[in-house]
Design an enzyme around this catalytic site. Sequence first.
Site, PDB file in Angstrom:
ATOM      1  N   PRO A   1      -5.626   0.941  18.099  1.00 36.82           N
ATOM      2  CA  PRO A   1      -5.218   0.474  16.759  1.00 36.82           C
ATOM      3  C   PRO A   1      -5.259   1.539  15.659  1.00 36.82           C
ATOM      4  O   PRO A   1      -4.911   1.236  14.517  1.00 36.82           O
ATOM      5  CB  PRO A   1      -6.207  -0.660  16.463  1.00 36.82           C
ATOM      6  CG  PRO A   1      -7.342  -0.456  17.399  1.00 36.82           C
ATOM      7  CD  PRO A   1      -6.855   0.292  18.576  1.00 36.82           C
TER       8      PRO A   1
ATOM      9  N   TYR B   1      -9.743   5.980   6.444  1.00 33.58           N
ATOM     10  CA  TYR B   1     -10.029   6.373   7.828  1.00 33.58           C
ATOM     11  C   TYR B   1     -11.102   7.462   7.761  1.00 33.58           C
ATOM     12  O   TYR B   1     -10.914   8.454   7.052  1.00 33.58           O
ATOM     13  CB  TYR B   1      -8.782   6.951   8.495  1.00 33.58           C
ATOM     14  CG  TYR B   1      -7.716   5.917   8.790  1.00 33.58           C
ATOM     15  CD1 TYR B   1      -7.589   5.383  10.065  1.00 33.58           C
ATOM     16  CD2 TYR B   1      -6.824   5.490   7.800  1.00 33.58           C
ATOM     17  CE1 TYR B   1      -6.612   4.436  10.351  1.00 33.58           C
ATOM     18  CE2 TYR B   1      -5.841   4.552   8.077  1.00 33.58           C
ATOM     19  CZ  TYR B   1      -5.737   4.024   9.348  1.00 33.58           C
ATOM     20  OH  TYR B   1      -4.774   3.091   9.635  1.00 33.58           O
TER      21      TYR B   1
ATOM     22  N   HIS C   1       0.850  -1.194   0.000  1.00 36.05           N
ATOM     23  CA  HIS C   1       0.000   0.000   0.000  1.00 36.05           C
ATOM     24  C   HIS C   1       0.888   1.247   0.000  1.00 36.05           C
ATOM     25  O   HIS C   1       1.641   1.468   0.942  1.00 36.05           O
ATOM     26  CB  HIS C   1      -0.920   0.010   1.233  1.00 36.05           C
ATOM     27  CG  HIS C   1      -2.074  -0.934   1.120  1.00 36.05           C
ATOM     28  ND1 HIS C   1      -3.264  -0.761   1.783  1.00 36.05           N
ATOM     29  CD2 HIS C   1      -2.233  -2.069   0.386  1.00 36.05           C
ATOM     30  CE1 HIS C   1      -4.099  -1.745   1.469  1.00 36.05           C
ATOM     31  NE2 HIS C   1      -3.483  -2.555   0.633  1.00 36.05           N
TER      32      HIS C   1
ATOM     33  N   LYS D   1      -0.130   0.444  14.867  1.00 34.24           N
ATOM     34  CA  LYS D   1       1.216   0.347  15.427  1.00 34.24           C
ATOM     35  C   LYS D   1       1.447  -0.827  16.385  1.00 34.24           C
ATOM     36  O   LYS D   1       2.605  -1.161  16.677  1.00 34.24           O
ATOM     37  CB  LYS D   1       1.560   1.656  16.182  1.00 34.24           C
ATOM     38  CG  LYS D   1       1.848   2.833  15.278  1.00 34.24           C
ATOM     39  CD  LYS D   1       3.204   2.721  14.620  1.00 34.24           C
ATOM     40  CE  LYS D   1       3.387   3.630  13.447  1.00 34.24           C
ATOM     41  NZ  LYS D   1       3.143   3.026  12.132  1.00 34.24           N
TER      42      LYS D   1
ATOM     43  N   TYR E   1       3.524   6.850   9.948  1.00 30.14           N
ATOM     44  CA  TYR E   1       2.688   5.705   9.547  1.00 30.14           C
ATOM     45  C   TYR E   1       3.539   4.579   8.975  1.00 30.14           C
ATOM     46  O   TYR E   1       3.304   3.402   9.267  1.00 30.14           O
ATOM     47  CB  TYR E   1       1.641   6.166   8.525  1.00 30.14           C
ATOM     48  CG  TYR E   1       0.512   5.189   8.333  1.00 30.14           C
ATOM     49  CD1 TYR E   1      -0.591   5.200   9.184  1.00 30.14           C
ATOM     50  CD2 TYR E   1       0.540   4.249   7.307  1.00 30.14           C
ATOM     51  CE1 TYR E   1      -1.629   4.295   9.020  1.00 30.14           C
ATOM     52  CE2 TYR E   1      -0.497   3.339   7.129  1.00 30.14           C
ATOM     53  CZ  TYR E   1      -1.583   3.367   7.992  1.00 30.14           C
ATOM     54  OH  TYR E   1      -2.612   2.477   7.823  1.00 30.14           O
TER      55      TYR E   1
HETATM   56  C1  FAD Z   1      -8.908  -6.804  19.060  1.00 31.18           C
HETATM   57  C2  FAD Z   1      -7.534  -6.311  18.666  1.00 31.18           C
HETATM   58  C3  FAD Z   1      -7.355  -5.663  17.423  1.00 31.18           C
HETATM   59  C4  FAD Z   1      -6.084  -5.216  17.046  1.00 31.18           C
HETATM   60  N1  FAD Z   1      -5.908  -4.587  15.832  1.00 31.18           N
HETATM   61  C5  FAD Z   1      -4.665  -4.150  15.476  1.00 31.18           C
HETATM   62  C6  FAD Z   1      -4.414  -3.491  14.252  1.00 31.18           C
HETATM   63  O1  FAD Z   1      -5.326  -3.292  13.451  1.00 31.18           O
HETATM   64  N2  FAD Z   1      -3.130  -3.083  13.960  1.00 31.18           N
HETATM   65  C7  FAD Z   1      -2.070  -3.331  14.820  1.00 31.18           C
HETATM   66  O2  FAD Z   1      -0.903  -3.001  14.525  1.00 31.18           O
HETATM   67  N3  FAD Z   1      -2.292  -3.941  15.979  1.00 31.18           N
HETATM   68  C8  FAD Z   1      -3.539  -4.356  16.320  1.00 31.18           C
HETATM   69  N4  FAD Z   1      -3.732  -4.974  17.500  1.00 31.18           N
HETATM   70  C9  FAD Z   1      -2.573  -5.188  18.316  1.00 31.18           C
HETATM   71  C10 FAD Z   1      -1.803  -6.422  17.881  1.00 31.18           C
HETATM   72  O3  FAD Z   1      -2.677  -7.449  17.566  1.00 31.18           O
HETATM   73  C11 FAD Z   1      -0.888  -6.797  19.031  1.00 31.18           C
HETATM   74  O4  FAD Z   1       0.010  -5.721  19.226  1.00 31.18           O
HETATM   75  C12 FAD Z   1      -0.130  -8.090  18.803  1.00 31.18           C
HETATM   76  O5  FAD Z   1      -0.989  -9.209  18.899  1.00 31.18           O
HETATM   77  C13 FAD Z   1       0.979  -8.232  19.851  1.00 31.18           C
HETATM   78  O6  FAD Z   1       1.541  -9.506  19.761  1.00 31.18           O
HETATM   79  P1  FAD Z   1       2.135 -10.211  21.055  1.00 31.18           P
HETATM   80  O7  FAD Z   1       2.689 -11.495  20.558  1.00 31.18           O
HETATM   81  O8  FAD Z   1       3.026  -9.268  21.754  1.00 31.18           O
HETATM   82  O9  FAD Z   1       0.898 -10.443  22.021  1.00 31.18           O
HETATM   83  P2  FAD Z   1      -0.357 -11.419  21.840  1.00 31.18           P
HETATM   84  O10 FAD Z   1      -0.762 -11.487  20.414  1.00 31.18           O
HETATM   85  O11 FAD Z   1      -1.360 -10.965  22.833  1.00 31.18           O
HETATM   86  O12 FAD Z   1       0.198 -12.845  22.240  1.00 31.18           O
HETATM   87  C14 FAD Z   1       0.480 -13.178  23.585  1.00 31.18           C
HETATM   88  C15 FAD Z   1       0.371 -14.680  23.749  1.00 31.18           C
HETATM   89  O13 FAD Z   1       0.734 -15.026  25.073  1.00 31.18           O
HETATM   90  C16 FAD Z   1      -0.153 -16.010  25.545  1.00 31.18           C
HETATM   91  N5  FAD Z   1      -0.193 -16.003  27.024  1.00 31.18           N
HETATM   92  C17 FAD Z   1      -0.817 -15.115  27.832  1.00 31.18           C
HETATM   93  N6  FAD Z   1      -0.647 -15.442  29.117  1.00 31.18           N
HETATM   94  C18 FAD Z   1       0.091 -16.563  29.131  1.00 31.18           C
HETATM   95  C19 FAD Z   1       0.581 -17.398  30.173  1.00 31.18           C
HETATM   96  N7  FAD Z   1       0.323 -17.138  31.456  1.00 31.18           N
HETATM   97  N8  FAD Z   1       1.313 -18.496  29.836  1.00 31.18           N
HETATM   98  C20 FAD Z   1       1.579 -18.769  28.539  1.00 31.18           C
HETATM   99  N9  FAD Z   1       1.135 -18.002  27.507  1.00 31.18           N
HETATM  100  C21 FAD Z   1       0.401 -16.927  27.797  1.00 31.18           C
HETATM  101  C22 FAD Z   1      -1.492 -15.645  24.919  1.00 31.18           C
HETATM  102  O14 FAD Z   1      -2.369 -16.747  24.875  1.00 31.18           O
HETATM  103  C23 FAD Z   1      -1.048 -15.180  23.533  1.00 31.18           C
HETATM  104  O15 FAD Z   1      -1.058 -16.216  22.585  1.00 31.18           O
HETATM  105  C24 FAD Z   1      -4.997  -5.410  17.917  1.00 31.18           C
HETATM  106  C25 FAD Z   1      -5.183  -6.046  19.159  1.00 31.18           C
HETATM  107  C26 FAD Z   1      -6.437  -6.481  19.553  1.00 31.18           C
HETATM  108  C27 FAD Z   1      -6.627  -7.143  20.922  1.00 31.18           C
END
Ligand code: FAD
Length: 406
Positions: free
Chosen positions: A296, A204, A75, A300, A394
């Site tokens: 979101p 947006y 994009h 980021k 962005y």
């Molecule tokens: C509804 C939603 C929409 C989003 N939309 C966007 C978007 O459009 N653009 C964007 O950039 N970001 C978006 N985000 C943010 C993005 O999805 C997150 O920043 C990203 O998932 C971060 O990845 P992570 O691996 O750090 O955390 P997570 O994806 O949360 O992964 C953490 C993992 O740890 C596991 N875990 C938790 N506790 C324990 C434990 N005690 N023991 C073992 N495992 C555990 C969980 O099950 C999970 O699988 C969104 C987030 C949400 C919630």
Amino acid sequence: MKKLTTQVAIIGAGPSGLLLGQLLARQGIENIIIERVSSEYVLGRIRAGILEQGFVELVRRAGVNKRMDREGEVHDGFLIWANDKLTRIDLKNLTGGKSVLCYGQTEITRDLMEARSESGLLTCYESSELELHDITASKPYLSFEHAGEKYELLCDYIAGCDGFHGVSRTSIPENLRKEHERVYPFGWLGLLADTPPVNEELIYCKTQRGFALASRRSATRSRYYIQCSLEDRVEQWSDTAFWEELKQRLPPDAADKLVTGPSIEKSIAPLRSFVCEPMQYGNLFLVGDAAHIVPPTGAKGLNLAASDVATLSTIFERVYNEGDKQCTGQYSAIALRRVWHGERFSWWMSNMLHRFDTAVDNALAPQTFERFMHSELDFYLNSDAGKRVMAQQYVGLPYESLRVSS
Ligand SMILES: Cc1cc2nc3c(=O)[nH]c(=O)nc-3n(C[C@H](O)[C@H](O)[C@H](O)COP(=O)(O)OP(=O)(O)OC[C@H]3O[C@@H](n4cnc5c(N)ncnc54)[C@H](O)[C@@H]3O)c2cc1C
């Protein structure tokens, strides 16, 4: 009690944990991932879709880029619909050739999971009762239960990639961490559908009825969001009600093109800005959502998780390949500098594009705040310098390099 040993114990098999594990494995650094839920559950979470160039490069470094490079959509810009005017933010021209890649978090996660299972690396899905021990000692360990057995996993370092509700962050003593938080007075209702998106680039929308985002995952899969009340429950929103409300918030040309259909997924996400400082304690390093959350609006969240992974994987490479243990002390400061930029950008975009009905700040009435933000958006969208500032952030700020340890 079963005993396991590894170099880096990773908590969480979300995108942060899987990407870190893959990068470390490529460098010959042993790692084991402990995850609370099943792999199917992880893949069922529909989240981010816009990847910065830094993220894309990192995925290439991890060697899991084949499908992303084939199916991801480049994009070169996005649109803002505000005050009955459509403005294009031309990312490519405004940033000297940079762009973003549209490729879903679910797809990246699936690719990383496949690469991990092909390489035979251990991931303990559906583990419970996880606790961190001796974090400040030279050999910390994790205890957990998996498939009816109790385990202890001895390691050199722990990467807390367990998201906002994980256990890593709260394992840092309360008096040693500072948490910054802002909860926004609204949420996003998101809907995923196998319908052709209304536009090739994201739109947006700031409207009197509230914010909307027309996003996409591919030429045949749409992702739309509308700002909703925090009291709303997803069951209250039929697909028909969602499509009708969305139509009223899109620019007229896009609304005319809107193709509706049954939802594949529909959920409400509250919006929050959150940072935990520091992101490191002893031999524990917090990565991604475990340490920070952004609304979101600026796309980021996942991208900040990736820059944490980039910094931490480089640190571990230096520790294991060059014997430089001192460099671990640089992690929190480097990660936080970029995190705060992402937090500020996401907060700023959220403030400008949403409708505020309730108190936003002790000093300002919501209507006054909206007037300021209306003017802010108007200024940025009508100035080349303003659009450039928006575009630069962005597409993502550059990753910071490690210093040479003294
Ligand atoms: C509804 C939603 C929409 C989003 N939309 C966007 C978007 O459009 N653009 C964007 O950039 N970001 C978006 N985000 C943010 C993005 O999805 C997150 O920043 C990203 O998932 C971060 O990845 P992570 O691996 O750090 O955390 P997570 O994806 O949360 O992964 C953490 C993992 O740890 C596991 N875990 C938790 N506790 C324990 C434990 N005690 N023991 C073992 N495992 C555990 C969980 O099950 C999970 O699988 C969104 C987030 C949400 C919630």
